[in-house]
Design an enzyme around this catalytic site. Structure first.
Site, short mmCIF file in Angstrom:
data_model
loop_
_atom_site.label_atom_id
_atom_site.label_comp_id
_atom_site.label_asym_id
_atom_site.label_seq_id
_atom_site.Cartn_x
_atom_site.Cartn_y
_atom_site.Cartn_z
N THR A 116 0.82 -1.21 0.00
CA THR A 116 0.00 0.00 0.00
C THR A 116 0.86 1.26 0.00
OG1 THR A 116 -1.63 -1.25 1.25
CG2 THR A 116 -1.95 1.13 1.16
N TYR B 66 4.20 -12.86 4.13
CA TYR B 66 3.18 -12.12 3.37
C TYR B 66 2.82 -12.95 2.15
CZ TYR B 66 1.09 -8.01 1.01
OH TYR B 66 0.26 -7.12 0.37
N LYS C 277 0.53 -12.81 7.05
CA LYS C 277 -0.50 -11.99 6.43
C LYS C 277 -1.01 -12.79 5.25
CE LYS C 277 -1.32 -7.61 4.02
NZ LYS C 277 -0.70 -6.38 3.45
N ILE D 165 -4.66 -7.08 8.58
CA ILE D 165 -3.69 -6.08 8.12
C ILE D 165 -4.37 -5.40 6.94
CG2 ILE D 165 -1.43 -5.68 7.10
CD1 ILE D 165 -0.40 -8.05 8.75
#
EC number: 4.3.3.7
Length: 297
Positions: free
Chosen positions: A55, A144, A172, A213
């Protein structure tokens, strides 16, 4: 910070915001935009921050810029919530060297390491990649898993294998509710499972996961907080009502490649987060109009 210490801190962090990177018109980082944004996030129940993640447009940030961001946010947060630094790339050597550098800072609680993209490694290659990062320093890491962006998936059994490493403390997980359920059922007791899909925050928490998250928590932190509070109290129907209410807003935030929509909304709300670095581009006027209408509905 040891893995056990970070785990204890993250057990209090159910809503972790993947922070955007504000840019000026000339494309440089707008550090002056961070204070208001960060303070408002903490006031609306952000309980941890991801810095230099997807992000934040990490593929277009240099390591020097990332280190500047870490220092800036650390000064603002001053220990109030855990800070997690994006440290992973598709180059194991680069990831290892960078986590060593980040670990020396002393104020980062964990590193977020993404699945190697483009290279398309085997599951054994994925395991060895994360093992090399996890054993390179004392800084614990969060896996991730986001195959929608990187093509390659860390299969659940590979995650379970990695979870046996002392310095691998969480995941995540950006896949399905099936995978979330399987992981939550089978990971070691202190291994934390977060969803990275805002639309699955309700599912992850009701299945027994740690939380989310999130991108949407830039603007929906209060709603996530209330939804999780209802789940914790056993009021699943009340939590589901909140989920149904926020889901169209979440979908709007991912109707165009993220983080363009959330930056559109934040700019509209008066946060000077600016545009995006190429190859990402801002929402068109029509896209922005639809997104803002959905958020404000």
């Amino acid at each position: 910070m040891s893995a056990k210490e970070t785990i204890e801190k993250l057990k209090k962090a159910r809503i972790i915001t993947a922070l955007v990177t504000p840019f000026k018109e000339n494309g440089q980082i707008n550090f002056e935009a961070f204070p208001k944004l960060v303070e408002d996030l903490l006031a609306s129940h952000t309980e941890g921050l991801i810095l230099a993640g997807t992000t934040a447009e990490s593929p277009t940030l240099t390591h020097d810029e990332e280190l500047e961001i870490f220092a800036s946010i650390n000064q603002l947060v001053d220990g109030r919530v855990p800070l997690i630094a994006g440290i992973g790339t598709n180059d194991t050597r680069d990831s290892v060297e960078f986590i060593k550098e980040v670990a020396k800072l002393g104020y980062i609680d964990a590193g977020l390491a993404v699945t190697p993209y483009y290279n398309k490694p085997s599951q054994e290659g994925i395991y060895q990649h994360f093992k090399a990062i996890a054993t390179a320093s004392d800084l614990p890491i969060i896996l991730y898993n986001i195959p929608g962006r990187v093509v390659t998936e860390i299969l659940p059994d590979t995650i379970l294998r990695l979870a046996q490493l002392e310095n691998v403390i969480a995941v995540k997980e950006c896949t399905s509710t099936d995978n979330l359920a399987y992981l939550i059922e089978n990971v070691p007791e202190d291994f934390l499972v977060y969803t990275g899909e805002d639309g699955l925050a309700f599912h992850a928490k009701t299945l027994g996961g740690q939380g989310v998250i999130s991108v949407a928590s830039h603007i929906l932190g209060q709603e996530f907080f209330e939804m999780f509070a209802e789940i914790d109290q056993g009021s699943i129907q009340k939590a589901a009502t909140i989920q149904r209410k926020i889901l169209p807003k979440i979908n709007a935030l991912f109707s165009v490649t993220s983080p363009a929509p959330i930056k559109t909304v934040l700019n509209n709300k008066g946060y000077a987060v600016g545009g995006l670095r190429l190859p990402l581009v801002a929402c068109t006027d029509q896209e922005a109009k639809i997104i803002i209408e959905q958020i404000e509905n």
